[in-house]
Scaffold this motif. Structure first.
Motif, PDB file in Angstrom:
ATOM      1  N   LYS A   2      52.530 -34.837  14.551  1.00 37.33           N
ATOM      2  CA  LYS A   2      51.553 -33.769  14.739  1.00 37.33           C
ATOM      3  C   LYS A   2      51.375 -32.983  13.448  1.00 37.33           C
ATOM      4  O   LYS A   2      50.275 -32.570  13.122  1.00 37.33           O
ATOM      5  N   TRP A  44      42.391 -44.277  24.322  1.00 39.48           N
ATOM      6  CA  TRP A  44      43.027 -43.615  23.194  1.00 39.48           C
ATOM      7  C   TRP A  44      42.699 -42.124  23.236  1.00 39.48           C
ATOM      8  O   TRP A  44      41.614 -41.722  23.623  1.00 39.48           O
ATOM      9  N   GLU A  45      43.650 -41.314  22.782  1.00 45.14           N
ATOM     10  CA  GLU A  45      43.439 -39.875  22.659  1.00 45.14           C
ATOM     11  C   GLU A  45      42.851 -39.612  21.276  1.00 45.14           C
ATOM     12  O   GLU A  45      43.408 -40.052  20.265  1.00 45.14           O
ATOM     13  N   THR A  54      41.750 -37.851  14.307  1.00 41.29           N
ATOM     14  CA  THR A  54      43.041 -38.424  14.665  1.00 41.29           C
ATOM     15  C   THR A  54      42.883 -39.140  15.990  1.00 41.29           C
ATOM     16  O   THR A  54      42.308 -38.592  16.929  1.00 41.29           O
ATOM     17  N   LYS A  56      45.179 -41.671  18.815  1.00 44.76           N
ATOM     18  CA  LYS A  56      46.518 -42.155  19.172  1.00 44.76           C
ATOM     19  C   LYS A  56      46.443 -43.044  20.398  1.00 44.76           C
ATOM     20  O   LYS A  56      45.635 -42.801  21.302  1.00 44.76           O
ATOM     21  N   THR A  57      47.340 -44.000  20.438  1.00 42.66           N
ATOM     22  CA  THR A  57      47.479 -44.815  21.631  1.00 42.66           C
ATOM     23  C   THR A  57      48.075 -43.942  22.737  1.00 42.66           C
ATOM     24  O   THR A  57      48.690 -42.905  22.444  1.00 42.66           O
ATOM     25  N   ASP A  59      50.721 -44.177  24.423  1.00 38.55           N
ATOM     26  CA  ASP A  59      52.162 -43.974  24.260  1.00 38.55           C
ATOM     27  C   ASP A  59      52.534 -43.414  22.884  1.00 38.55           C
ATOM     28  O   ASP A  59      53.706 -43.294  22.558  1.00 38.55           O
ATOM     29  N   GLU A  60      51.518 -43.084  22.078  1.00 41.20           N
ATOM     30  CA  GLU A  60      51.684 -42.540  20.730  1.00 41.20           C
ATOM     31  C   GLU A  60      52.453 -43.472  19.790  1.00 41.20           C
ATOM     32  O   GLU A  60      53.028 -43.033  18.797  1.00 41.20           O
ATOM     33  N   GLU A  63      49.183 -44.078  15.434  1.00 39.64           N
ATOM     34  CA  GLU A  63      48.294 -42.971  15.126  1.00 39.64           C
ATOM     35  C   GLU A  63      47.406 -43.399  13.977  1.00 39.64           C
ATOM     36  O   GLU A  63      47.878 -43.993  13.000  1.00 39.64           O
TER      37      GLU A  63
END
Length: 174
Positions: A2, A44-45, A54, A56-57, A59-60, A63
């Motif tokens: 982050k 994805w986020e 940015t 992310k998958t 499950d993070e 990235e």
């Protein structure tokens, strides 16, 4: 990770090219005069902060950060410009990854754009976990230089191979 997004965002100070999100996970950059678009899978986020995208998958495990280098801070052309850009990214890598080792460099064409890719591995300074890193430089318009940086757990690129391929293939000039 982050904190990485915040650091990458700070690199873009003075850059006033906003992102535009359309239906789903499609982004164009900049809004007023788009030079390229990119699409991320719906699961994805994604987040845009300080002109850094940015993604992310779920499950993070992976990235992706995407931003423009401030062309006013970069001088020169061709190899000189790329060396300056790589130096800026190297500072980011040094701050977030220890024992980074560059494994390969390559270039490829996609959608009429040349991508310069650097790949390597290291250890996440915060969590002590191994990471795979890939940095791509590209210019869709011959004026702006963009960085697409991938950070992931070893093996995650296999789990999300189809997603990664679709993301890269989605990058298109506007």
């Amino acid at each position: 990770m982050k904190k990485l997004a915040l650091l990458l965002g700070s690199l873009c100070l003075g850059l006033s090219l906003p992102w535009s999100a359309q239906a789903g996970q499609n982004f164009t950059y900049p809004v007023d005069d788009p030079v390229f678009s990119i699409t991320f899978p719906d699961h994805w986020e994604t987040e845009v902060e300080d002109d850094t995208l940015t993604a992310k998958t779920p499950d993070e495990a992976i990235e992706i950060n995407l931003w423009a280098l401030d062309h006013e801070d970069l001088e020169g052309v061709g190899e000189s410009l790329l060396e300056q850009a790589a130096g800026e990214v190297d500072e980011i890598i040094d701050e977030w990854i220890k024992d980074f080792k560059l494994k390969s460099s390559d270039s490829f064409e996609l959608g009429g754009m040349t991508f310069i890719e650097l790949t390597g591995s290291g250890v996440d300074r915060e969590e002590g976990e191994p990471l795979i890193v890939s940095v791509d430089f590209f210019s869709p318009d011959g004026e702006n230089l963009f960085v697409l940086m991938y950070w992931g757990e070893p093996g995650a690129e296999n789990t999300y191979a189809n997603d990664m391929k679709s993301i890269v293939k989605s990058i298109a000039k506007q």
